[in-house]
Write an enzyme that holds these catalytic residues in place. Structure first.
Site, PDB file in Angstrom:
ATOM      1  CB  CYS A 199      -0.932   0.003   1.203  1.00 52.95           C
ATOM      2  SG  CYS A 199      -1.953  -1.465   1.286  1.00 52.95           S
TER       3      CYS A 199
ATOM      4  CG  HIS B  83      -2.943   3.387   2.660  1.00 51.11           C
ATOM      5  ND1 HIS B  83      -3.495   3.106   1.429  1.00 51.11           N
ATOM      6  CD2 HIS B  83      -3.031   2.237   3.383  1.00 51.11           C
ATOM      7  CE1 HIS B  83      -3.884   1.847   1.413  1.00 51.11           C
ATOM      8  NE2 HIS B  83      -3.630   1.307   2.585  1.00 51.11           N
TER       9      HIS B  83
ATOM     10  CG  ASN C 294      -6.842  -0.495   1.577  1.00 50.21           C
ATOM     11  OD1 ASN C 294      -6.089  -0.124   0.675  1.00 50.21           O
ATOM     12  ND2 ASN C 294      -6.392  -1.021   2.698  1.00 50.21           N
TER      13      ASN C 294
END
Ligand SMILES: CC(C)(COP(=O)(O)OP(=O)(O)OC[C@H]1O[C@@H](n2cnc3c(N)ncnc32)[C@H](O)[C@@H]1OP(=O)(O)O)[C@@H](O)C(=O)NCCC(=O)NCCS
Length: 318
Positions: A116, A244, A274
């Site tokens: 990520c 993030h 996400n």
């Protein structure tokens, strides 16, 4: 010795999301979950799922948009860096496919896998290459198709992730011009290396949610502050913050601790879930397109993820 430039700047932003929407209500028909749990614990209402698009398809679409916004053409590009952890093929890498489809003649083409946090790592790789004189103009992409690695019978992970891509174009600054990309702050937490994982034994994304949540809420605000300081930017001058997009509670908690009171805080997670390495450039490109960031304003990027890895930098809105 090659000689580079004093810094780089972002001159184009792009993104791509698949058209298929998967809502919390849709998920409640697949696993034992409900909209109230997902919204209150994570903040997601819906996410996009790639039914027909591959990782390379989404990456190319985002890169094409960034390139057209930048005013450059494929002929100008000499490095392509793609951040992803969800490419199915080991070889060729995604960057080579994107370069071929864009029609870039002979670029350095590489993938970066830091899950990520990949996009800020990839921006740093391109920024360093241009400053060192190894390249002059870069396409940098964050892309992910985690739906290929999701266990759709596991409610603890199936509700969290989405697919998509975001991209930027970087070029060197002119003599005397201030850099538009700040120094990267990056690192990892080796003792938490298995906290987020997709392994050969079980090729589905798994995470130790609570320990990652604790780490993120205690560690990220000081790291984000250090990132602004590295670029000599005061927190009160930050125009936008793009963390993030893993959990809205984490995003809001860090933003509060950071005290970036004048900044727009990206909350793309609500509609996108996400999207791992895509989450920062996707949210960023959508914010720029919506005109939410004043021209020239510092934008604080910071991401964390599997590894456990983290990275961030300040960029300036064009
Ligand atoms: C993943 C995360 C949202 C889970 O939230 P949480 O509050 O920690 O939830 P828990 O895992 O403790 O589960 C709490 C309860 O909800 C249940 N639950 C889990 N998923 C559920 C779902 N989708 N719907 C309903 N209930 C669910 C659990 O079974 C558990 O039930 P129990 O108390 O009866 O055992 C949260 O831990 C998180 O965001 N962590 C950080 C993740 C991250 O940032 N990752 C970065 C890398 S991508």
């Amino acid at each position: 010795m090659t000689t580079g430039v004093n810094g780089t700047k972002v001159i184009g932003f792009g993104h791509y999301q698949p058209s298929k929407v998967l809502t919390n209500e849709d998920l409640a028909k697949m696993v034992d979950t409900n909209d109230e749990w997902i919204v209150s614990r994570v903040g997601i209402k819906e996410r996009r799922i790639a039914e027909h698009e591959s990782v390379a398809d989404m990456a190319t679409a985002a890169a094409e948009m960034a390139l057209s916004k930048s005013g450059l053409t494929a002929e100008d590009i000499d490095i392509v860096v793609v951040a992803t952890c969800s490419a199915i093929d080991r070889v060729p890498n995604v960057a080579s496919t994107v370069a071929a489809r864009l029609g870039v003649a002979s670029p350095a083409a590489m993938d970066v896998n830091t899950a990520c946090s990949g996009f800020s790592h990839a921006v740093a790789v391109a920024d360093h290459a241009i400053r060192a004189g190894s390249a002059t103009k870069a396409v940098v992409v964050g892309v992910e198709k985690l739906s290929d690695f999701t266990d759709w019978t596991d409610r603890s992970t199936a509700v969290l992730f989405g697919d998509g891509a975001g991209a930027v174009v970087l070029t060197g600054v002119e003599d005397g011009e201030e850099p538009g990309v700040g120094p990267v702050v990056w690192g990892s937490v080796p003792e938490m290396s298995t906290a987020v994982r997709i392994t050969a034994e079980d090729p589905h994304i798994k995470q130790d949610g609570q320990s990652v949540f604790r780490w993120a809420t205690t560690t990220l605000a000081p790291l984000a502050r250090k990132t602004a300081e590295a670029a000599d930017v005061k927190i009160e001058d930050v125009g936008a913050v793009v963390f993030h997009q893993a959990n809205l509670r984490i995003i809001e908690g860090i933003a509060k601790r950071l005290g970036a009171d004048n900044a727009v805080i990206a909350k793309d997670i609500v509609g996108s879930g996400n999207t791992s390495a895509a989450s920062v450039p996707l949210a960023l490109s959508k914010m720029i397109e919506a005109g939410e960031v004043p021209s020239g304003a510092p934008i604080l990027l910071f991401a964390f993820g599997g590894g456990l890895t983290y990275a961030g930098q300040i960029i300036r809105c064009p």
